[in-house]
Design a protein around this motif. Structure first.
Motif, short mmCIF file in Angstrom:
data_model
loop_
_atom_site.label_atom_id
_atom_site.label_comp_id
_atom_site.label_asym_id
_atom_site.label_seq_id
_atom_site.Cartn_x
_atom_site.Cartn_y
_atom_site.Cartn_z
N MET A 1 12.23 -23.14 0.74
CA MET A 1 12.43 -21.91 1.50
C MET A 1 11.47 -21.89 2.69
N THR A 2 12.02 -21.64 3.89
CA THR A 2 11.19 -21.58 5.08
C THR A 2 10.40 -20.29 5.12
N LYS A 3 9.11 -20.42 5.34
CA LYS A 3 8.26 -19.24 5.41
C LYS A 3 8.47 -18.53 6.76
N PRO A 4 8.50 -17.19 6.76
CA PRO A 4 8.63 -16.47 8.03
C PRO A 4 7.36 -16.58 8.86
N THR A 5 7.53 -16.66 10.15
CA THR A 5 6.39 -16.66 11.06
C THR A 5 5.74 -15.27 11.04
N VAL A 6 4.41 -15.24 10.99
CA VAL A 6 3.68 -13.98 11.02
C VAL A 6 2.88 -13.93 12.32
N MET A 203 2.90 1.35 8.11
CA MET A 203 1.49 1.08 8.43
C MET A 203 0.78 0.40 7.27
N LEU A 204 -0.11 -0.52 7.61
CA LEU A 204 -0.98 -1.15 6.62
C LEU A 204 -2.26 -0.36 6.52
N ASP A 205 -2.65 0.01 5.32
CA ASP A 205 -3.96 0.59 5.08
C ASP A 205 -4.99 -0.53 5.10
N LYS A 206 -4.83 -1.49 4.22
CA LYS A 206 -5.63 -2.73 4.23
C LYS A 206 -4.75 -3.85 4.76
N LEU A 207 -5.33 -4.79 5.46
CA LEU A 207 -4.54 -5.90 6.00
C LEU A 207 -3.84 -6.68 4.89
N THR A 208 -4.51 -6.80 3.75
CA THR A 208 -3.91 -7.56 2.65
C THR A 208 -2.67 -6.88 2.06
N ASP A 209 -2.42 -5.62 2.44
CA ASP A 209 -1.19 -4.97 2.01
C ASP A 209 0.05 -5.68 2.56
N LEU A 210 -0.16 -6.49 3.60
CA LEU A 210 0.96 -7.25 4.16
C LEU A 210 1.55 -8.21 3.14
N VAL A 211 0.73 -8.68 2.22
CA VAL A 211 1.19 -9.67 1.23
C VAL A 211 2.39 -9.15 0.45
N SER A 212 2.38 -7.87 0.09
CA SER A 212 3.50 -7.32 -0.68
C SER A 212 4.79 -7.33 0.13
N TYR A 213 4.69 -7.10 1.45
CA TYR A 213 5.88 -7.18 2.32
C TYR A 213 6.44 -8.61 2.30
N LEU A 214 5.55 -9.58 2.40
CA LEU A 214 5.99 -10.97 2.44
C LEU A 214 6.57 -11.42 1.11
N GLN A 215 5.98 -10.98 0.03
CA GLN A 215 6.49 -11.33 -1.29
C GLN A 215 7.87 -10.72 -1.52
N GLN A 216 8.05 -9.49 -1.04
CA GLN A 216 9.35 -8.84 -1.16
C GLN A 216 10.39 -9.58 -0.31
N HIS A 217 9.97 -10.05 0.86
CA HIS A 217 10.85 -10.83 1.71
C HIS A 217 11.30 -12.11 1.01
N GLU A 218 10.35 -12.80 0.38
CA GLU A 218 10.67 -14.04 -0.33
C GLU A 218 11.63 -13.79 -1.48
N ALA A 219 11.40 -12.70 -2.21
CA ALA A 219 12.28 -12.37 -3.32
C ALA A 219 13.69 -12.08 -2.83
#
Length: 224
Positions: A1-6, A203-219
């Motif tokens: 699976m190709t990872k999305p560009t961030v 909006m991201l509260d913490k920058l690491t909150d982005l990880v959940s968006y990316l994981q949801q995208h992968e799923a």
């Protein structure tokens, strides 16, 4: 699976905007008042007028332009206080996660080349990025679709799957006009101002909150 560009913005997104607020709203008015032999109140009023006039233009982001306009060496001023430049909390944690999981990481900033160069050197984060571009190199500010068209020509990316994170609404609007679908903002661009309560983009509260968006995208991609 190709990872999305961030694609990340720099000031107010990866870096704490408190530094820029300090330079432009605190120190420059003091230096301008000294250079032009006026009161601080007069200085603030004149600079505010200039800021309103050039906001969201390419000149707004140019140290060379502002040095000529206000007769204060703006780049030297920024370098004088470069020790105040700071990463946002969780910045390195997020960049390390993305790097370790093979995401293409780009930096797209409106900062001029001089500002971009010293901030990257000061923060030691240049090695994380596969592409680094600033609006001065493109010839258009990120607020305008032309920036994104030119970036896409130089460095092709999938506008439907990539993620763009920026703290400025007009910049996000420009990316949206170009067709970027995954647009995310920052809840508190400056550590010295209150968090936003309402904003037209997620909006991201913490920058690491982005990880959940990316994981949801992968799923979503996995089971599409």
């Amino acid at each position: 699976m190709t990872k999305p560009t961030v694609i990340f913005d720099m000031d107010g997104t990866l870096l704490d905007l408190a530094y820029d607020d300090f330079i432009w709203n605190h120190i420059l008015p003091i230096r301008y008042a000294k250079a032009h032999h006026c009161t601080l109140e007069q200085s603030e009023r004149q600079l505010f007028k200039f800021y309103q006039e050039y906001n969201h233009t390419l000149n707004w982001y140019s140290s060379t332009f502002w040095t000529s306009k206000v007769h204060v060496d703006v780049l030297s001023l920024q370098l004088e206080f470069k020790h105040k430049v700071a990463l946002r909390n969780d910045c390195l944690a997020l960049l390390n996660y993305l790097k370790n999981n093979n995401y293409p990481i780009w930096l797209a900033t409106n900062a001029d080349l001089a500002g971009l160069t010293f901030k990257l050197k000061e923060m030691q984060i240049q090695s994380y990025f596969d592409v680094i571009i600033c609006s001065e190199q493109i010839g258009h500010a990120k607020e305008f679709p032309e920036f994104w068209q030119s970036l896409h020509q130089k460095h092709p990316f999938n506008r439907k799957t990539c993620y763009f994170i920026d703290d400025t609404e007009k910049v996000l609007n420009g990316a949206k006009q170009f067709g970027i679908e995954n647009l995310i903002s920052i809840q508190q661009p400056s550590s010295q101002t209150a968090p936003r309560i309402e904003f037209p983009y997620p909006m991201l509260d913490k920058l690491t909150d982005l990880v959940s968006y990316l994981q949801q995208h992968e799923a979503t991609q996995k089971y599409a």
